[in-house]
Design a protein around this motif. Structure first.
Motif, PDB file in Angstrom:
ATOM      1  N   THR A  39     -11.072   6.795 -15.709  1.00 51.57           N
ATOM      2  CA  THR A  39     -10.290   7.023 -14.484  1.00 51.57           C
ATOM      3  C   THR A  39      -9.313   5.865 -14.280  1.00 51.57           C
ATOM      4  O   THR A  39      -9.402   4.833 -14.956  1.00 51.57           O
ATOM      5  N   ILE A  40      -8.391   6.043 -13.332  1.00 49.30           N
ATOM      6  CA  ILE A  40      -7.541   4.930 -12.889  1.00 49.30           C
ATOM      7  C   ILE A  40      -8.355   4.145 -11.866  1.00 49.30           C
ATOM      8  O   ILE A  40      -8.826   4.725 -10.876  1.00 49.30           O
ATOM      9  N   PRO A  41      -8.559   2.826 -12.106  1.00 46.94           N
ATOM     10  CA  PRO A  41      -9.397   2.066 -11.170  1.00 46.94           C
ATOM     11  C   PRO A  41      -8.781   2.085  -9.772  1.00 46.94           C
ATOM     12  O   PRO A  41      -7.569   1.915  -9.629  1.00 46.94           O
ATOM     13  N   ASN A  42      -9.611   2.329  -8.761  1.00 51.01           N
ATOM     14  CA  ASN A  42      -9.073   2.426  -7.397  1.00 51.01           C
ATOM     15  C   ASN A  42     -10.148   2.117  -6.369  1.00 51.01           C
ATOM     16  O   ASN A  42     -11.344   2.194  -6.650  1.00 51.01           O
ATOM     17  N   ARG A  43      -9.662   1.784  -5.194  1.00 52.18           N
ATOM     18  CA  ARG A  43     -10.541   1.619  -4.034  1.00 52.18           C
ATOM     19  C   ARG A  43      -9.912   2.420  -2.906  1.00 52.18           C
ATOM     20  O   ARG A  43      -8.764   2.173  -2.546  1.00 52.18           O
ATOM     21  N   ASP A  44     -10.621   3.419  -2.402  1.00 56.04           N
ATOM     22  CA  ASP A  44     -10.093   4.291  -1.344  1.00 56.04           C
ATOM     23  C   ASP A  44      -8.756   4.919  -1.748  1.00 56.04           C
ATOM     24  O   ASP A  44      -7.870   5.112  -0.919  1.00 56.04           O
ATOM     25  N   GLY A  45      -8.610   5.211  -3.064  1.00 58.01           N
ATOM     26  CA  GLY A  45      -7.381   5.843  -3.539  1.00 58.01           C
ATOM     27  C   GLY A  45      -6.252   4.871  -3.841  1.00 58.01           C
ATOM     28  O   GLY A  45      -5.206   5.282  -4.347  1.00 58.01           O
ATOM     29  N   ARG A  46      -6.429   3.576  -3.537  1.00 59.18           N
ATOM     30  CA  ARG A  46      -5.411   2.577  -3.878  1.00 59.18           C
ATOM     31  C   ARG A  46      -5.643   2.119  -5.319  1.00 59.18           C
ATOM     32  O   ARG A  46      -6.745   1.691  -5.657  1.00 59.18           O
ATOM     33  N   VAL A  47      -4.622   2.200  -6.151  1.00 63.03           N
ATOM     34  CA  VAL A  47      -4.747   1.777  -7.554  1.00 63.03           C
ATOM     35  C   VAL A  47      -4.991   0.270  -7.603  1.00 63.03           C
ATOM     36  O   VAL A  47      -4.318  -0.503  -6.920  1.00 63.03           O
ATOM     37  N   LEU A  48      -5.980  -0.125  -8.408  1.00 61.71           N
ATOM     38  CA  LEU A  48      -6.289  -1.550  -8.589  1.00 61.71           C
ATOM     39  C   LEU A  48      -5.683  -2.034  -9.903  1.00 61.71           C
ATOM     40  O   LEU A  48      -5.508  -1.249 -10.840  1.00 61.71           O
ATOM     41  N   GLY A  62     -10.490  -4.888  -9.532  1.00 67.06           N
ATOM     42  CA  GLY A  62      -9.350  -5.774  -9.308  1.00 67.06           C
ATOM     43  C   GLY A  62      -8.793  -5.670  -7.900  1.00 67.06           C
ATOM     44  O   GLY A  62      -9.464  -5.239  -6.965  1.00 67.06           O
ATOM     45  N   GLU A  63      -7.528  -6.074  -7.757  1.00 70.89           N
ATOM     46  CA  GLU A  63      -6.839  -6.058  -6.466  1.00 70.89           C
ATOM     47  C   GLU A  63      -5.914  -4.847  -6.385  1.00 70.89           C
ATOM     48  O   GLU A  63      -5.372  -4.411  -7.403  1.00 70.89           O
ATOM     49  N   PRO A  64      -5.694  -4.318  -5.161  1.00 70.04           N
ATOM     50  CA  PRO A  64      -4.801  -3.164  -5.027  1.00 70.04           C
ATOM     51  C   PRO A  64      -3.354  -3.504  -5.412  1.00 70.04           C
ATOM     52  O   PRO A  64      -2.891  -4.616  -5.154  1.00 70.04           O
ATOM     53  N   ILE A  65      -2.684  -2.547  -6.051  1.00 67.26           N
ATOM     54  CA  ILE A  65      -1.249  -2.660  -6.342  1.00 67.26           C
ATOM     55  C   ILE A  65      -0.540  -1.946  -5.196  1.00 67.26           C
ATOM     56  O   ILE A  65      -0.698  -0.728  -5.031  1.00 67.26           O
ATOM     57  N   LEU A  66       0.220  -2.654  -4.407  1.00 69.25           N
ATOM     58  CA  LEU A  66       0.848  -2.076  -3.218  1.00 69.25           C
ATOM     59  C   LEU A  66       1.767  -0.918  -3.605  1.00 69.25           C
ATOM     60  O   LEU A  66       2.595  -1.038  -4.514  1.00 69.25           O
ATOM     61  N   GLY A  67       1.566   0.220  -2.956  1.00 65.78           N
ATOM     62  CA  GLY A  67       2.468   1.349  -3.156  1.00 65.78           C
ATOM     63  C   GLY A  67       2.046   2.312  -4.255  1.00 65.78           C
ATOM     64  O   GLY A  67       2.777   3.256  -4.549  1.00 65.78           O
ATOM     65  N   GLU A  68       0.863   2.086  -4.882  1.00 64.48           N
ATOM     66  CA  GLU A  68       0.423   3.010  -5.946  1.00 64.48           C
ATOM     67  C   GLU A  68      -0.961   3.573  -5.628  1.00 64.48           C
ATOM     68  O   GLU A  68      -1.876   2.825  -5.251  1.00 64.48           O
ATOM     69  N   TYR A  69      -1.093   4.893  -5.814  1.00 62.32           N
ATOM     70  CA  TYR A  69      -2.299   5.590  -5.355  1.00 62.32           C
ATOM     71  C   TYR A  69      -2.736   6.626  -6.381  1.00 62.32           C
ATOM     72  O   TYR A  69      -1.995   6.958  -7.303  1.00 62.32           O
ATOM     73  N   VAL A  70      -3.933   7.161  -6.171  1.00 59.70           N
ATOM     74  CA  VAL A  70      -4.483   8.123  -7.124  1.00 59.70           C
ATOM     75  C   VAL A  70      -5.300   9.171  -6.370  1.00 59.70           C
ATOM     76  O   VAL A  70      -5.925   8.868  -5.336  1.00 59.70           O
ATOM     77  N   VAL A  71      -5.256  10.421  -6.871  1.00 61.90           N
ATOM     78  CA  VAL A  71      -6.023  11.523  -6.268  1.00 61.90           C
ATOM     79  C   VAL A  71      -6.636  12.385  -7.367  1.00 61.90           C
ATOM     80  O   VAL A  71      -6.174  12.378  -8.509  1.00 61.90           O
ATOM     81  N   GLY A  72      -7.659  13.152  -7.001  1.00 58.12           N
ATOM     82  CA  GLY A  72      -8.234  14.139  -7.921  1.00 58.12           C
ATOM     83  C   GLY A  72      -9.137  13.540  -8.975  1.00 58.12           C
ATOM     84  O   GLY A  72      -9.732  12.483  -8.786  1.00 58.12           O
TER      85      GLY A  72
END
Length: 462
Positions: free
Chosen positions: A346-355, A360-370
């Motif tokens: 998967t794309i690493p994420n926290r609450d849909g925020r791409v890490l 890791g840390e969230p990348i501002l402005g990038e997200y993931v669903v599904g």
């Protein structure tokens, strides 16, 4: 002072990569925000939208495809544009999207399959069930897959709903399938098929099986098909009995399986054999083609987390077959310049925020669903709350986003690059063509299965 993001003067610009259910439910969740003004562009690799609804849902499950009516409405919204026939990482890059949009959402699903990791897995005739599904659903990637149905027995590894789908299609009456939107090349091959028996292998017991009650019930309603279940496979150990007492779906499944076991062999022309507590450990072949499989008997043991896991007993048997379809799970594929977690697929994420990496840390402005966010679980509708959760994170991040003016209109960039992108109006023309071809044959549609042919029809209609 510049206008706030998401206002009429400065609409929020969102790019969604992938036009399947997860992508469309993200559109829906964004459009439902009362005080948000946004412009949403959906990018998809194929000219055709809807992802697994078009390319994954079994052709004899037409009612499930009705959900596309909702997606049609969303795609027709004045704030939404569809860009089909555009490949992320080839036609447009991650860097392009960063300069043209405030937020990017990855909704690309889980495109590949898990492997079993056993000898012989790459022999001709051994393939992922996902490839077979893509083949009979007319997915362009699998249009020319070599499928040899000149065999009497097929083994399907797994017993989730995808395994149930491929099994059912293999033994269904082609005249019944001819009333659906199954791909023409697959229908022709199934009419010539020699397959008389499909053996399904479940590594755990009937209580742990992943199929649902409606899928199992459908098996019993197939014309000219016997469902063979060994009553010994339905004798439950105490842990399974306890698990079943708390799981209505499992209890109903076992009840239906017992009914099938009691029916036994009626001499129908085709049959489905449902096996439990067995795992394939080696696939055998002659001249590079599958001829059989060695399976090992399992028993269930309780893991530290309380779940019941299969453990091999060393007792094996040989099963001859000419084809093996593995349905042991999907996994995501990495995207160019986007973080990826190899362990989970998967794309690493926290609450849909791409890490920027696992944990890791969230990348501002990038997200993931599904599925690329949470792994391959749930049904089409599961993507709806999942998308809402990601959109909530997107909205919470608005005050932190840099309010820089976007580089311009991505459509102009695509034109400069000579990309012949497909608009939603273009897709509607192709859709009308497919449904008209279908109507002439008394079918929901006849799918166009090659991208070049899709583009020819679209260009002719412009």
């Amino acid at each position: 002072m510049s206008e706030p993001l998401g206002s009429a003067q400065r609409p929020l610009r969102v790019a969604i990569i992938g036009a399947g259910p997860a992508g469309f439910y993200t559109v829906e969740a964004l459009l439902k925000q009362k005080d948000l003004v946004c412009q949403i562009d959906i990018f998809n690799r194929f000219p055709t939208p809807y992802g697994l609804v078009r390319e994954g849902v079994a052709p004899d499950h037409q009612s499930i495809k009705a959900v596309t009516r909702i997606y049609d409405k969303l795609a027709s919204h004045a704030s939404v544009r569809y860009f089909g026939n555009v490949t992320f990482g080839v036609d447009i890059t991650h860097a392009d999207l960063r300069s043209y949009y405030d937020q990017i959402v990855y909704a690309v699903g889980a495109q590949s399959d898990r492997r079993m990791g056993i000898p012989g897995e790459d022999l001709f005739g051994s393939m992922p069930a996902t490839a077979f599904v893509g083949w009979y659903n007319g997915r362009p990637d699998y249009r020319d897959l070599e499928v040899d149905l000149n065999v009497e027995r097929v083994v399907v590894v797994g017993n989730g709903n995808v395994a149930m789908d491929v099994t059912r299609i293999l033994v269904s009456d082609p005249d019944e399938l001819a009333k659906t939107d199954i791909a023409d090349h697959a229908l022709a091959a199934l009419r010539q098929s020699k397959v008389r028996e499909v053996v399904m292998l479940g590594r755990r017991g009937p209580v742990q099986a992943a199929f649902t009650n409606p899928e199992l019930k459908e098996f019993g309603e197939l014309k000219g098909v016997d469902i063979i279940v060994d009553p010994a496979d339905l004798e439950l150990d105490p842990l399974s009995e306890a698990a079943m007492a708390e799981d209505k779906t499992a209890a109903k499944n076992v009840e239906m399986l017992r009914e099938y076991a009691a029916r036994g062999d009626t001499g129908a022309p085709r049959r489905i054999v449902m096996r439990f507590l067995v795992s394939p450990i080696a696939i055998h072949g002659v001249d590079g083609r599958v001829t059989g499989v060695t399976i090992e008997r399992n028993r269930l043991v309780q893991a530290a987390d309380g779940s019941l896991r299969p453990r091999g007993t060393g007792v094996t048997e040989e099963l001859s077959c000419g084809m093996i379809l593995r349905s042991v799970g999907y996994r995501g594929e990495p995207l160019p310049d986007v973080p990826f977690d190899e362990a989970s697929g998967t794309i690493p994420n926290r609450d849909g925020r791409v890490l920027n990496g696992p944990n890791g840390e969230p990348i501002l402005g990038e997200y993931v669903v599904g599925w690329i966010k949470r792994g391959p679980s749930g049904v089409i509708g599961t993507n709806k709350p999942d998308a809402v959760a990601t959109v909530n994170s997107m909205l919470a991040d608005l005050p932190n986003l840099p309010n820089t003016p976007p580089a311009g209109d991505i459509a102009n960039l695509l034109r400069e690059r000579g990309i012949d992108f497909v608009t939603f109006a273009d897709w509607q023309r192709l859709n009308e063509y497919e449904t008209a071809q279908g109507a002439a044959q008394g079918r929901p549609r006849v799918k166009v299965t090659r991208v070049e042919e899709m583009m020819e029809i679209i260009r002719a209609g412009r």
